[in-house]
Design an enzyme around this catalytic site. Structure first.
Site, PDB file in Angstrom:
ATOM      1  N   PRO A  60       0.877  -1.240  -0.109  1.00 46.92           N
ATOM      2  CA  PRO A  60       0.084   0.035   0.086  1.00 46.92           C
ATOM      3  C   PRO A  60       0.894   1.359   0.038  1.00 46.92           C
ATOM      4  O   PRO A  60       1.804   1.362   0.661  1.00 46.92           O
ATOM      5  CB  PRO A  60      -0.835  -0.142   1.149  1.00 46.92           C
ATOM      6  CG  PRO A  60       0.178  -0.890   2.141  1.00 46.92           C
ATOM      7  CD  PRO A  60       0.877  -1.848   1.298  1.00 46.92           C
ATOM      8  N   MET A  61       0.457   2.145  -0.761  1.00 50.49           N
ATOM      9  CA  MET A  61       1.383   3.588  -0.793  1.00 50.49           C
ATOM     10  C   MET A  61       0.104   4.571  -0.887  1.00 50.49           C
ATOM     11  O   MET A  61      -0.550   4.665  -1.973  1.00 50.49           O
ATOM     12  CB  MET A  61       2.188   3.549  -2.159  1.00 50.49           C
ATOM     13  CG  MET A  61       3.218   2.681  -2.039  1.00 50.49           C
ATOM     14  SD  MET A  61       4.002   2.549  -3.687  1.00 50.49           S
ATOM     15  CE  MET A  61       2.967   1.362  -4.392  1.00 50.49           C
ATOM     16  N   GLU A  62       0.040   5.175   0.363  1.00 48.29           N
ATOM     17  CA  GLU A  62      -1.078   6.353   0.284  1.00 48.29           C
ATOM     18  C   GLU A  62      -1.094   7.538  -0.784  1.00 48.29           C
ATOM     19  O   GLU A  62      -0.112   7.747  -1.120  1.00 48.29           O
ATOM     20  CB  GLU A  62      -1.082   7.071   1.797  1.00 48.29           C
ATOM     21  CG  GLU A  62      -2.155   8.045   1.939  1.00 48.29           C
ATOM     22  CD  GLU A  62      -3.518   7.409   2.256  1.00 48.29           C
ATOM     23  OE1 GLU A  62      -4.339   8.272   1.954  1.00 48.29           O
ATOM     24  OE2 GLU A  62      -3.363   6.203   2.784  1.00 48.29           O
ATOM     25  N   GLN A 123      -6.298  -2.922   4.354  1.00 48.19           N
ATOM     26  CA  GLN A 123      -5.527  -2.560   5.532  1.00 48.19           C
ATOM     27  C   GLN A 123      -6.376  -1.738   6.556  1.00 48.19           C
ATOM     28  O   GLN A 123      -6.969  -0.645   6.011  1.00 48.19           O
ATOM     29  CB  GLN A 123      -4.338  -2.022   4.822  1.00 48.19           C
ATOM     30  CG  GLN A 123      -3.412  -1.577   6.201  1.00 48.19           C
ATOM     31  CD  GLN A 123      -2.158  -0.892   5.533  1.00 48.19           C
ATOM     32  OE1 GLN A 123      -1.968   0.430   5.480  1.00 48.19           O
ATOM     33  NE2 GLN A 123      -1.042  -1.798   5.205  1.00 48.19           N
ATOM     34  N   CYS A 153       3.476   2.269   8.926  1.00 46.94           N
ATOM     35  CA  CYS A 153       3.495   3.658   8.423  1.00 46.94           C
ATOM     36  C   CYS A 153       4.248   4.776   9.068  1.00 46.94           C
ATOM     37  O   CYS A 153       4.188   4.797  10.347  1.00 46.94           O
ATOM     38  CB  CYS A 153       2.039   4.257   8.233  1.00 46.94           C
ATOM     39  SG  CYS A 153       1.796   5.655   7.409  1.00 46.94           S
TER      40      CYS A 153
END
Length: 190
Positions: A60-62, A123, A153
């Site tokens: 995941p990459m915001e 997530q 994170c």
């Protein structure tokens, strides 16, 4: 000895502190065969199924790895992702509606898979074990292929609000969160 239907070659990963004691050092990675449960002469108490195997996971990459990018990357020639993880869904003090999860992970409407068939895990991010458990049970109603808990994170905003990597300083809380979520989610959902 436990058996699993996996390739014979496996990789066991041991994280050790580097000399300064700040960052994990993965230099202790060694190959082992399915018949060998020993690493550097020390017996292992872990079943072979728990040994990490080579996996390719779309992390995941915001603000970047949304459903569109997941779709493009999983359909690209030569990629064989084992699964994808969504951007985090922040859990605070309320039970989120199902639409919160389908907004972040529209793949939940199609068996929690991209168009290429790659499984997608949802997530969750938060610090309240009870609320995370309730929300995990809520998202479990949508039958995701898995639920991921964000404990890594590094974003300052997330860490100031007691989420992500800041929780690594509270191992007891991490344990309570993982235990509560695991109890709230059916065993069929990792």
């Amino acid at each position: 000895m436990h058996q699993c239907a996996a390739p014979i070659k496996r990789r066991r990963v041991y994280l050790v502190r580097n000399r300064r004691g700040r960052q994990p050092d993965v230099s202790a990675v060694r190959r082992m065969s399915a018949a060998d449960e020993r690493y550097d002469g020390a017996p292992s108490n872990r079943p072979l199924c728990s040994v990490l195997m080579s996996r390719l996971i779309l992390a995941p990459m915001e603000g970047l790895a949304d459903d569109v990018l997941r779709d493009v990357l999983t359909q690209a020639d030569g990629t064989a992702y084992d699964w994808c993880v969504t951007e985090f869904v922040r859990v605070t003090t309320t039970l989120l509606p199902l639409s919160s999860y389908t907004r972040i992970c529209p793949e939940l409407k199609s068996a929690s898979r991209t168009r290429a068939g790659t499984p997608v895990r949802v997530q969750l991010l938060g610090a309240d074990p009870d609320m995370l458990a309730e929300n995990a049970a809520q998202v479990a109603q949508l039958h995701p292929t898995g639920i991921d808990l964000n404990f890594g994170c590094p974003a300052p905003l997330v860490n100031r609000n007691r989420g992500g990597a800041s929780l690594l300083d509270e191992p007891e809380l991490l344990h309570r969160i993982a235990l509560a979520v695991r109890r709230a989610v059916p065993p069929s959902i990792p």
